[in-house]
Design an enzyme around this catalytic site. Sequence first.
Site, mmCIF file in Angstrom:
data_model
loop_
_atom_site.group_PDB
_atom_site.id
_atom_site.type_symbol
_atom_site.label_atom_id
_atom_site.label_comp_id
_atom_site.label_asym_id
_atom_site.label_seq_id
_atom_site.Cartn_x
_atom_site.Cartn_y
_atom_site.Cartn_z
ATOM 1 N N ASP A 30 20.150 -14.086 -65.406
ATOM 2 C CA ASP A 30 19.486 -14.796 -66.375
ATOM 3 C C ASP A 30 18.167 -14.223 -67.068
ATOM 4 O O ASP A 30 17.168 -14.155 -66.071
ATOM 5 C CB ASP A 30 19.307 -16.294 -65.880
ATOM 6 C CG ASP A 30 19.228 -17.062 -66.889
ATOM 7 O OD1 ASP A 30 19.104 -16.817 -68.227
ATOM 8 O OD2 ASP A 30 19.245 -18.462 -66.746
ATOM 9 N N ASP A 31 18.039 -14.029 -68.110
ATOM 10 C CA ASP A 31 16.623 -13.170 -68.645
ATOM 11 C C ASP A 31 16.145 -12.182 -67.766
ATOM 12 O O ASP A 31 14.982 -11.821 -67.799
ATOM 13 C CB ASP A 31 15.536 -14.213 -68.383
ATOM 14 C CG ASP A 31 15.904 -15.571 -69.476
ATOM 15 O OD1 ASP A 31 16.887 -15.551 -70.102
ATOM 16 O OD2 ASP A 31 15.155 -16.259 -69.566
ATOM 17 N N CYS A 70 20.815 -18.020 -73.976
ATOM 18 C CA CYS A 70 21.577 -18.185 -72.753
ATOM 19 C C CYS A 70 22.838 -19.068 -73.304
ATOM 20 O O CYS A 70 24.147 -18.517 -72.977
ATOM 21 C CB CYS A 70 20.941 -19.267 -71.850
ATOM 22 S SG CYS A 70 19.366 -18.494 -71.277
ATOM 23 N N HIS A 131 25.617 -23.927 -68.067
ATOM 24 C CA HIS A 131 24.882 -24.134 -69.107
ATOM 25 C C HIS A 131 25.797 -24.220 -70.616
ATOM 26 O O HIS A 131 25.327 -23.819 -71.640
ATOM 27 C CB HIS A 131 23.993 -22.992 -69.209
ATOM 28 C CG HIS A 131 22.681 -23.394 -70.159
ATOM 29 N ND1 HIS A 131 21.457 -22.509 -70.330
ATOM 30 C CD2 HIS A 131 22.327 -24.674 -70.756
ATOM 31 C CE1 HIS A 131 20.724 -22.983 -71.149
ATOM 32 N NE2 HIS A 131 21.139 -24.447 -71.477
ATOM 33 N N ASP A 337 22.363 -12.239 -69.084
ATOM 34 C CA ASP A 337 22.928 -12.963 -70.641
ATOM 35 C C ASP A 337 22.210 -12.503 -71.799
ATOM 36 O O ASP A 337 22.641 -12.635 -72.882
ATOM 37 C CB ASP A 337 22.954 -14.422 -70.249
ATOM 38 C CG ASP A 337 21.383 -15.072 -69.954
ATOM 39 O OD1 ASP A 337 20.508 -14.046 -69.786
ATOM 40 O OD2 ASP A 337 21.312 -16.330 -69.646
ATOM 41 N N GLN A 338 20.941 -11.957 -71.514
ATOM 42 C CA GLN A 338 20.049 -11.255 -72.639
ATOM 43 C C GLN A 338 18.821 -10.947 -72.099
ATOM 44 O O GLN A 338 18.759 -10.702 -70.807
ATOM 45 C CB GLN A 338 19.581 -12.634 -73.784
ATOM 46 C CG GLN A 338 18.617 -13.635 -73.177
ATOM 47 C CD GLN A 338 19.296 -14.788 -72.351
ATOM 48 O OE1 GLN A 338 20.324 -15.343 -73.058
ATOM 49 N NE2 GLN A 338 18.843 -15.541 -71.577
#
Length: 599
Positions: A30-31, A70, A131, A337-338
């Site tokens: 995540d991130d 997200c 999420h 995710d990004q």
Amino acid sequence: MRTLLLLLLFIYEARSHAVSTPNFVLLMADDLGIGDPGCYGNKTLRTPNIDRLSRGGVKLTQHLAASPLCTPSRAAFMTGRYPIRSGMASRSQVGVFVFSASSGGLPHSEITFAKLLKNQGYSTALIGKWHLGTSCHNRTDLCHHPLSHGFDYFHGLPVTNLRDCKPGEGSVFTRALRLLVFLPLQVIAITLLTLAVLRCLGLIQVPPCIFFCLFFLAALVLGGLLCFLHYFRPLNCFLMRNRDITQQPMSYDNLTQRLTADAAQFIQRNAKTPFLLVLAFLHMHTALFSSKDFAGKSKHGAYGDAAEEMDWSVGQILDVLDELKLANNTLVYFSSDQGAHVEEVTVKGEGHGGSNGIYKGGKANNWEGGIRVPGILRWPGVIQAGLEIDEPTSNMDIFPTVAKLAGSPLPEDRIIDGRDLMPLLQGRSHRSDHEFLFHYCNFYLNAVRWHPQNSFALAPNALEMFTRPSLPSLKGTSIWKAFFFTPKFFPEGANGCFATHVCFCHGQYVTYHDPPLLFDISQDPRERNPLTPTSQPRFREILETMQEAAARHAETLRDVPNQLSLGNLIWKPWLQMCCSSSGLFCQCDWEKQVGRGSH
């Protein structure tokens, strides 16, 4: 002899079936920035297990998230479709779910790769962050829950990890609180003071009830603030195991170790049957956290500690596959995710965001830093180790890749935007199947990427190409990217939108471009030098081709309910989940008890 031949045929078929139905371990950070892992060039952040995964498989250097946020990115990953197709693309400034009691989420009509694999006899589990919504109409329907989308087992956080989940780490709602609380309190205070002075001077008569009403209004605002600060954490930061809350509020103590151990146990329980494991890390989203074994050990502060703990978790999963001799029949995928959240800076000035390497921008915008993410796939004996592929690929590609390998046909009643990666990974194709990719900023088409399939892509016919020798042909290696708008970075010269914490997608927060801003990513990956009709003779033809592709893409979109509308985003008390029946006093910790008896 006939019996022996039948036996050999049976053994061959069994082995072929085993190879054709591999296990899947999908690891989603995540991130995490593309500049964070060592295998992508970081020399000081220690990621030996991610690097080990890369050495044993294929490293994608132009792997792209379908969205730089997200919720929409994960929706695209799960379904193989642009998030706008499922209604998971916001038209407002809020592009993700922030409350557990919101009614929006991934629609039940959407088909995830977990649903497809479950129908093929796979055991499926999601451990970590979801999420993508929880409930629709009441707190028990769990219509958006992982168990409603093809997963047999869920253990993790239904919403997301936020600063507000960890005491002392600040709040992501600072800007909203300033607007909705502190500004009204200032207006009330100024009004009270002005009325009191005017009354003392005898200029106007102010009834006492006016003062009472203003004081009462101020008390309501303050009361609302205190309730929000007190209740947000327990009501939104909790862990679930399947349909039950097991820890409310969530504790960060050895959280990575707990989730990793559960993931390892899932693999062990299903070692003799095909399985799908999605391990969606809470790292590297703030609030940052790490156990005592990793805290203070890295060269990059709290962010580095968390990243190295996540890398340890990756290693634990790889070790379990090796110990059970499952590695050769398991496709492992690692990504984020990004891109990294470059605007994540604490009140003390400590950077809590990662590195996007040489790339511009980050999370929440479609500059390369926001969407170009790590992409590693390993399958010993099937995918050649040590390869590096620089073709455009998407996290949406995992859906058709996994489905085909599991023997599942793709849904025929909808558009699947992802493409099967196996021909590219195995060297049967040297070109990505994505000629065009569309980069959305929430609901709004932000940019188009074009990788021409051959050097004659722009010529209406071969004759024209030969009758216009003065115009250079477009090399097949060119990758064009056209922006219809770009975010306004602040302060000027910065690499992000620090005033608003993330970049927004419309209105005063963006600059619109007509003609669109054009880059050749193959020559200018940093996106520093936009092309012009002078620097690129075929400037207008390139843009015309990309705009036509965008128009054709728009024709394939259908109106669907907006899952991230204000009505679907707001907190609804009747949807609030609580492990206690005593009102909003939601406190419990059944993690250890349930963990010992998990199945």
